[in-house]
Motif scaffolding. Sequence first.
Motif, PDB file in Angstrom:
ATOM      1  N   LEU A 179       0.819  -1.216   0.000  1.00 44.04           N
ATOM      2  CA  LEU A 179       0.000   0.000   0.000  1.00 44.04           C
ATOM      3  C   LEU A 179       0.851   1.263   0.000  1.00 44.04           C
ATOM      4  O   LEU A 179       0.434   2.281  -0.553  1.00 44.04           O
ATOM      5  CB  LEU A 179      -1.016  -0.014   1.130  1.00 44.04           C
ATOM      6  CG  LEU A 179      -2.357  -0.599   0.652  1.00 44.04           C
ATOM      7  CD1 LEU A 179      -2.295  -2.071   0.375  1.00 44.04           C
ATOM      8  CD2 LEU A 179      -3.472  -0.255   1.585  1.00 44.04           C
ATOM      9  N   VAL A 180       2.035   1.201   0.573  1.00 49.20           N
ATOM     10  CA  VAL A 180       2.981   2.317   0.440  1.00 49.20           C
ATOM     11  C   VAL A 180       3.286   2.529  -1.033  1.00 49.20           C
ATOM     12  O   VAL A 180       3.290   3.659  -1.542  1.00 49.20           O
ATOM     13  CB  VAL A 180       4.289   2.048   1.235  1.00 49.20           C
ATOM     14  CG1 VAL A 180       5.415   2.959   0.772  1.00 49.20           C
ATOM     15  CG2 VAL A 180       4.058   2.207   2.728  1.00 49.20           C
ATOM     16  N   GLN A 181       3.523   1.446  -1.745  1.00 52.35           N
ATOM     17  CA  GLN A 181       3.850   1.545  -3.172  1.00 52.35           C
ATOM     18  C   GLN A 181       2.656   2.031  -3.991  1.00 52.35           C
ATOM     19  O   GLN A 181       2.817   2.850  -4.909  1.00 52.35           O
ATOM     20  CB  GLN A 181       4.369   0.201  -3.674  1.00 52.35           C
ATOM     21  CG  GLN A 181       5.709  -0.127  -3.056  1.00 52.35           C
ATOM     22  CD  GLN A 181       6.123  -1.570  -3.186  1.00 52.35           C
ATOM     23  OE1 GLN A 181       5.305  -2.474  -3.308  1.00 52.35           O
ATOM     24  NE2 GLN A 181       7.435  -1.805  -3.144  1.00 52.35           N
ATOM     25  N   VAL A 182       1.454   1.593  -3.663  1.00 50.91           N
ATOM     26  CA  VAL A 182       0.258   2.072  -4.362  1.00 50.91           C
ATOM     27  C   VAL A 182       0.071   3.567  -4.108  1.00 50.91           C
ATOM     28  O   VAL A 182      -0.210   4.331  -5.035  1.00 50.91           O
ATOM     29  CB  VAL A 182      -0.997   1.273  -3.937  1.00 50.91           C
ATOM     30  CG1 VAL A 182      -2.264   1.901  -4.500  1.00 50.91           C
ATOM     31  CG2 VAL A 182      -0.881  -0.186  -4.369  1.00 50.91           C
ATOM     32  N   ALA A 183       0.230   3.990  -2.871  1.00 44.87           N
ATOM     33  CA  ALA A 183       0.082   5.418  -2.544  1.00 44.87           C
ATOM     34  C   ALA A 183       1.131   6.243  -3.272  1.00 44.87           C
ATOM     35  O   ALA A 183       0.826   7.314  -3.812  1.00 44.87           O
ATOM     36  CB  ALA A 183       0.189   5.631  -1.033  1.00 44.87           C
ATOM     37  N   THR A 184       2.346   5.755  -3.309  1.00 41.74           N
ATOM     38  CA  THR A 184       3.409   6.481  -4.002  1.00 41.74           C
ATOM     39  C   THR A 184       3.123   6.559  -5.495  1.00 41.74           C
ATOM     40  O   THR A 184       3.367   7.585  -6.135  1.00 41.74           O
ATOM     41  CB  THR A 184       4.779   5.830  -3.727  1.00 41.74           C
ATOM     42  OG1 THR A 184       4.973   5.758  -2.304  1.00 41.74           O
ATOM     43  CG2 THR A 184       5.911   6.636  -4.348  1.00 41.74           C
ATOM     44  N   ALA A 185       2.558   5.500  -6.054  1.00 38.42           N
ATOM     45  CA  ALA A 185       2.180   5.509  -7.470  1.00 38.42           C
ATOM     46  C   ALA A 185       1.110   6.569  -7.738  1.00 38.42           C
ATOM     47  O   ALA A 185       1.154   7.262  -8.761  1.00 38.42           O
ATOM     48  CB  ALA A 185       1.686   4.136  -7.897  1.00 38.42           C
ATOM     49  N   GLN A 186       0.171   6.733  -6.808  1.00 39.57           N
ATOM     50  CA  GLN A 186      -0.873   7.748  -7.000  1.00 39.57           C
ATOM     51  C   GLN A 186      -0.268   9.152  -6.917  1.00 39.57           C
ATOM     52  O   GLN A 186      -0.653  10.063  -7.659  1.00 39.57           O
ATOM     53  CB  GLN A 186      -1.995   7.576  -5.978  1.00 39.57           C
ATOM     54  CG  GLN A 186      -2.673   6.209  -6.023  1.00 39.57           C
ATOM     55  CD  GLN A 186      -3.005   5.740  -7.420  1.00 39.57           C
ATOM     56  OE1 GLN A 186      -3.883   6.298  -8.088  1.00 39.57           O
ATOM     57  NE2 GLN A 186      -2.304   4.718  -7.898  1.00 39.57           N
ATOM     58  N   PHE A 187       0.697   9.320  -6.037  1.00 37.71           N
ATOM     59  CA  PHE A 187       1.423  10.587  -5.945  1.00 37.71           C
ATOM     60  C   PHE A 187       2.123  10.884  -7.275  1.00 37.71           C
ATOM     61  O   PHE A 187       2.045  11.996  -7.797  1.00 37.71           O
ATOM     62  CB  PHE A 187       2.439  10.498  -4.794  1.00 37.71           C
ATOM     63  CG  PHE A 187       3.277  11.713  -4.610  1.00 37.71           C
ATOM     64  CD1 PHE A 187       2.792  12.817  -3.934  1.00 37.71           C
ATOM     65  CD2 PHE A 187       4.575  11.761  -5.113  1.00 37.71           C
ATOM     66  CE1 PHE A 187       3.578  13.953  -3.754  1.00 37.71           C
ATOM     67  CE2 PHE A 187       5.369  12.890  -4.947  1.00 37.71           C
ATOM     68  CZ  PHE A 187       4.862  13.989  -4.266  1.00 37.71           C
ATOM     69  N   LYS A 188       2.771   9.866  -7.831  1.00 30.13           N
ATOM     70  CA  LYS A 188       3.463  10.029  -9.124  1.00 30.13           C
ATOM     71  C   LYS A 188       2.469  10.351 -10.240  1.00 30.13           C
ATOM     72  O   LYS A 188       2.765  11.177 -11.112  1.00 30.13           O
ATOM     73  CB  LYS A 188       4.245   8.762  -9.489  1.00 30.13           C
ATOM     74  CG  LYS A 188       5.356   8.410  -8.541  1.00 30.13           C
ATOM     75  CD  LYS A 188       6.545   9.285  -8.750  1.00 30.13           C
ATOM     76  CE  LYS A 188       7.710   8.812  -7.895  1.00 30.13           C
ATOM     77  NZ  LYS A 188       8.856   9.691  -7.996  1.00 30.13           N
ATOM     78  N   LEU A 189       1.311   9.723 -10.219  1.00 28.85           N
ATOM     79  CA  LEU A 189       0.291  10.010 -11.227  1.00 28.85           C
ATOM     80  C   LEU A 189      -0.097  11.480 -11.190  1.00 28.85           C
ATOM     81  O   LEU A 189      -0.136  12.154 -12.228  1.00 28.85           O
ATOM     82  CB  LEU A 189      -0.947   9.136 -11.008  1.00 28.85           C
ATOM     83  CG  LEU A 189      -2.120   9.410 -11.951  1.00 28.85           C
ATOM     84  CD1 LEU A 189      -1.781   9.001 -13.376  1.00 28.85           C
ATOM     85  CD2 LEU A 189      -3.365   8.679 -11.458  1.00 28.85           C
ATOM     86  N   LYS A 190      -0.365  11.982 -10.007  1.00 23.22           N
ATOM     87  CA  LYS A 190      -0.755  13.392  -9.881  1.00 23.22           C
ATOM     88  C   LYS A 190       0.364  14.325 -10.331  1.00 23.22           C
ATOM     89  O   LYS A 190       0.108  15.398 -10.860  1.00 23.22           O
ATOM     90  CB  LYS A 190      -1.184  13.693  -8.444  1.00 23.22           C
ATOM     91  CG  LYS A 190      -2.509  13.012  -8.092  1.00 23.22           C
ATOM     92  CD  LYS A 190      -2.928  13.300  -6.688  1.00 23.22           C
ATOM     93  CE  LYS A 190      -3.696  14.596  -6.676  1.00 23.22           C
ATOM     94  NZ  LYS A 190      -4.359  14.869  -5.413  1.00 23.22           N
ATOM     95  N   LYS A 191       1.600  13.903 -10.145  1.00 25.60           N
ATOM     96  CA  LYS A 191       2.755  14.708 -10.568  1.00 25.60           C
ATOM     97  C   LYS A 191       3.042  14.560 -12.063  1.00 25.60           C
ATOM     98  O   LYS A 191       3.858  15.299 -12.607  1.00 25.60           O
ATOM     99  CB  LYS A 191       4.011  14.305  -9.773  1.00 25.60           C
ATOM    100  CG  LYS A 191       3.948  14.674  -8.319  1.00 25.60           C
ATOM    101  CD  LYS A 191       4.008  16.168  -8.156  1.00 25.60           C
ATOM    102  CE  LYS A 191       4.106  16.572  -6.710  1.00 25.60           C
ATOM    103  NZ  LYS A 191       4.073  18.023  -6.553  1.00 25.60           N
ATOM    104  N   GLY A 192       2.402  13.571 -12.712  1.00 24.35           N
ATOM    105  CA  GLY A 192       2.610  13.362 -14.140  1.00 24.35           C
ATOM    106  C   GLY A 192       3.780  12.455 -14.475  1.00 24.35           C
ATOM    107  O   GLY A 192       4.198  12.379 -15.626  1.00 24.35           O
ATOM    108  N   VAL A 193       4.297  11.759 -13.493  1.00 24.65           N
ATOM    109  CA  VAL A 193       5.454  10.880 -13.691  1.00 24.65           C
ATOM    110  C   VAL A 193       4.940   9.457 -13.965  1.00 24.65           C
ATOM    111  O   VAL A 193       4.920   8.592 -13.086  1.00 24.65           O
ATOM    112  CB  VAL A 193       6.400  10.921 -12.479  1.00 24.65           C
ATOM    113  CG1 VAL A 193       7.639  10.082 -12.725  1.00 24.65           C
ATOM    114  CG2 VAL A 193       6.778  12.352 -12.146  1.00 24.65           C
ATOM    115  N   LEU A 194       4.510   9.225 -15.188  1.00 27.80           N
ATOM    116  CA  LEU A 194       3.878   7.958 -15.537  1.00 27.80           C
ATOM    117  C   LEU A 194       4.851   6.790 -15.495  1.00 27.80           C
ATOM    118  O   LEU A 194       4.468   5.668 -15.129  1.00 27.80           O
ATOM    119  CB  LEU A 194       3.215   8.063 -16.910  1.00 27.80           C
ATOM    120  CG  LEU A 194       2.196   9.203 -17.067  1.00 27.80           C
ATOM    121  CD1 LEU A 194       1.561   9.150 -18.437  1.00 27.80           C
ATOM    122  CD2 LEU A 194       1.164   9.200 -15.963  1.00 27.80           C
ATOM    123  N   CYS A 195       6.112   7.040 -15.840  1.00 36.79           N
ATOM    124  CA  CYS A 195       7.106   5.964 -15.745  1.00 36.79           C
ATOM    125  C   CYS A 195       7.252   5.519 -14.282  1.00 36.79           C
ATOM    126  O   CYS A 195       7.488   4.341 -14.009  1.00 36.79           O
ATOM    127  CB  CYS A 195       8.443   6.384 -16.346  1.00 36.79           C
ATOM    128  SG  CYS A 195       9.169   7.864 -15.623  1.00 36.79           S
TER     129      CYS A 195
END
Length: 125
Positions: free
Chosen positions: A44-60
């Motif tokens: 869930l840490v990794q899922v949350a971090t992925a959502q943070f990256k999505l909002k920042k536009g860092v799709l990779c």
Amino acid sequence: MNEITRRFVVLFNEEEDFYECHEIFEWAWKQTDDPIDGPFYKALVQVATAQFKLKKGVLCGVRKLYQYAAPALDSLPDVVQGIDVARLREDFRRQVRSLPAKDYIAEGEYPQYRMQVIKIHWAET
């Protein structure tokens, strides 16, 4: 379910404060040696971090975090601490599949690509 998980879900779903989600579950993950809770917190840490990256536009970054989180999510029971892990698995998988073939987009631009942050759902009892 414990109070940390309850707080995580509020931060994740209502406040979309993925940075703080990362902080509290990373702490919980490092404090436990439970064979289910440890991987659960880490995933869930990794899922949350992925959502943070999505909002920042860092799709990779979303894709990379999915590669880390997917095996852990797949190893978990369908319900952990009242959270519907099976649905989270599928929602995260669907989100990653829907990403445009770009590594980066402008911060906050993800809705223009018909993407949204995922939510954590409670398991039906």
